[in-house]
Design a protein around this motif. Structure first.
Motif, PDB file in Angstrom:
ATOM      1  N   ALA A  39       0.848  -1.207   0.021  1.00 33.52           N
ATOM      2  CA  ALA A  39       0.315  -0.493   0.433  1.00 33.52           C
ATOM      3  C   ALA A  39       0.544   1.378  -0.058  1.00 33.52           C
ATOM      4  CB  ALA A  39      -1.001  -0.339   1.115  1.00 33.52           C
ATOM      5  N   MET A  40       2.290   1.311   0.678  1.00 31.61           N
ATOM      6  CA  MET A  40       2.768   2.184   0.629  1.00 31.61           C
ATOM      7  C   MET A  40       3.593   2.751  -0.868  1.00 31.61           C
ATOM      8  SD  MET A  40       4.130   4.589   2.631  1.00 31.61           S
ATOM      9  CE  MET A  40       4.839   3.577   4.054  1.00 31.61           C
ATOM     10  N   ARG A  41       3.268   1.724  -1.894  1.00 32.56           N
ATOM     11  CA  ARG A  41       3.215   2.130  -3.355  1.00 32.56           C
ATOM     12  C   ARG A  41       2.816   3.524  -4.122  1.00 32.56           C
ATOM     13  NH1 ARG A  41       5.882  -0.121  -7.881  1.00 32.56           N
ATOM     14  NH2 ARG A  41       5.778  -1.394  -6.935  1.00 32.56           N
ATOM     15  N   GLY A  42       1.378   3.241  -3.925  1.00 29.96           N
ATOM     16  CA  GLY A  42       0.168   4.638  -3.916  1.00 29.96           C
ATOM     17  C   GLY A  42       0.570   5.674  -3.367  1.00 29.96           C
ATOM     18  N   GLU A  47       0.759   7.207 -10.669  1.00 28.12           N
ATOM     19  CA  GLU A  47       0.174   5.864 -11.306  1.00 28.12           C
ATOM     20  C   GLU A  47       0.904   5.984 -13.194  1.00 28.12           C
ATOM     21  OE1 GLU A  47      -2.081   8.697 -10.673  1.00 28.12           O
ATOM     22  OE2 GLU A  47      -2.586   8.094  -9.816  1.00 28.12           O
ATOM     23  N   GLN A  48       2.165   6.652 -13.062  1.00 27.27           N
ATOM     24  CA  GLN A  48       2.854   6.191 -14.086  1.00 27.27           C
ATOM     25  C   GLN A  48       4.333   5.249 -13.869  1.00 27.27           C
ATOM     26  OE1 GLN A  48       1.469   9.623 -13.795  1.00 27.27           O
ATOM     27  NE2 GLN A  48       0.096   8.667 -15.554  1.00 27.27           N
ATOM     28  N   GLY A  49       4.395   5.630 -12.114  1.00 26.26           N
ATOM     29  CA  GLY A  49       5.651   4.992 -11.732  1.00 26.26           C
ATOM     30  C   GLY A  49       6.872   6.321 -11.363  1.00 26.26           C
ATOM     31  N   ASP A  50       6.217   7.137 -11.655  1.00 27.62           N
ATOM     32  CA  ASP A  50       7.277   8.308 -11.093  1.00 27.62           C
ATOM     33  C   ASP A  50       6.626   9.183  -9.281  1.00 27.62           C
ATOM     34  OD1 ASP A  50       8.037   8.596 -13.163  1.00 27.62           O
ATOM     35  OD2 ASP A  50       6.424  10.276 -14.226  1.00 27.62           O
ATOM     36  N   THR A  68      10.817  11.263 -11.670  1.00 24.73           N
ATOM     37  CA  THR A  68      11.187  10.181 -13.062  1.00 24.73           C
ATOM     38  C   THR A  68      12.130   9.545 -13.153  1.00 24.73           C
ATOM     39  OG1 THR A  68      11.247  12.024 -14.608  1.00 24.73           O
ATOM     40  CG2 THR A  68       8.868  11.655 -14.139  1.00 24.73           C
ATOM     41  N   GLU A  69      13.033   9.831 -13.154  1.00 23.90           N
ATOM     42  CA  GLU A  69      14.337   8.890 -13.481  1.00 23.90           C
ATOM     43  C   GLU A  69      15.348   8.408 -12.277  1.00 23.90           C
ATOM     44  OE1 GLU A  69      15.989   8.778 -16.148  1.00 23.90           O
ATOM     45  OE2 GLU A  69      14.101  10.007 -17.326  1.00 23.90           O
TER      46      GLU A  69
END
Length: 89
Positions: A39-42, A47-50, A68-69
């Motif tokens: 749940a920490m990911r959110g 949504e783009q992984g940035d 982003t990098e």
């Protein structure tokens, strides 16, 4: 192994103790820590992984230059700290 730590402002929502992760890049280190607390990911990534705008990531005390990098290399002794950034005026 690099150590990933999340600040209390984030862990009050999702328990996630400091973790030593087997990872050679920042993205791999974050991904490994999210496996322990999915749940920490959110809270940290969009949504783009940035990295989200309200979150700051530091490696050895230096804030990362790009949200982003996340492919920067990590050494086994590196320390990653993820905090909730403060905004306002």
């Amino acid at each position: 192994m690099p150590r990933v730590t999340f600040a209390p402002a984030l862990t009050r929502h999702v328990p996630c103790p400091p973790q030593d992760v087997d990872a050679s890049t920042l993205r791999a280190a974050l991904d490994a820590s999210f496996r322990a607390a999915p749940a920490m990911r959110g809270y940290v990534l969009d949504e783009q992984g940035d990295v989200r705008k309200h979150v700051a990531v530091f490696v050895n005390g230096d804030m990362i230059a790009s949200r982003t990098e996340l492919g920067q290399a990590l050494a086994p002794s590196d320390r990653v700290m993820v905090i909730q950034a403060l905004t306002g005026g």
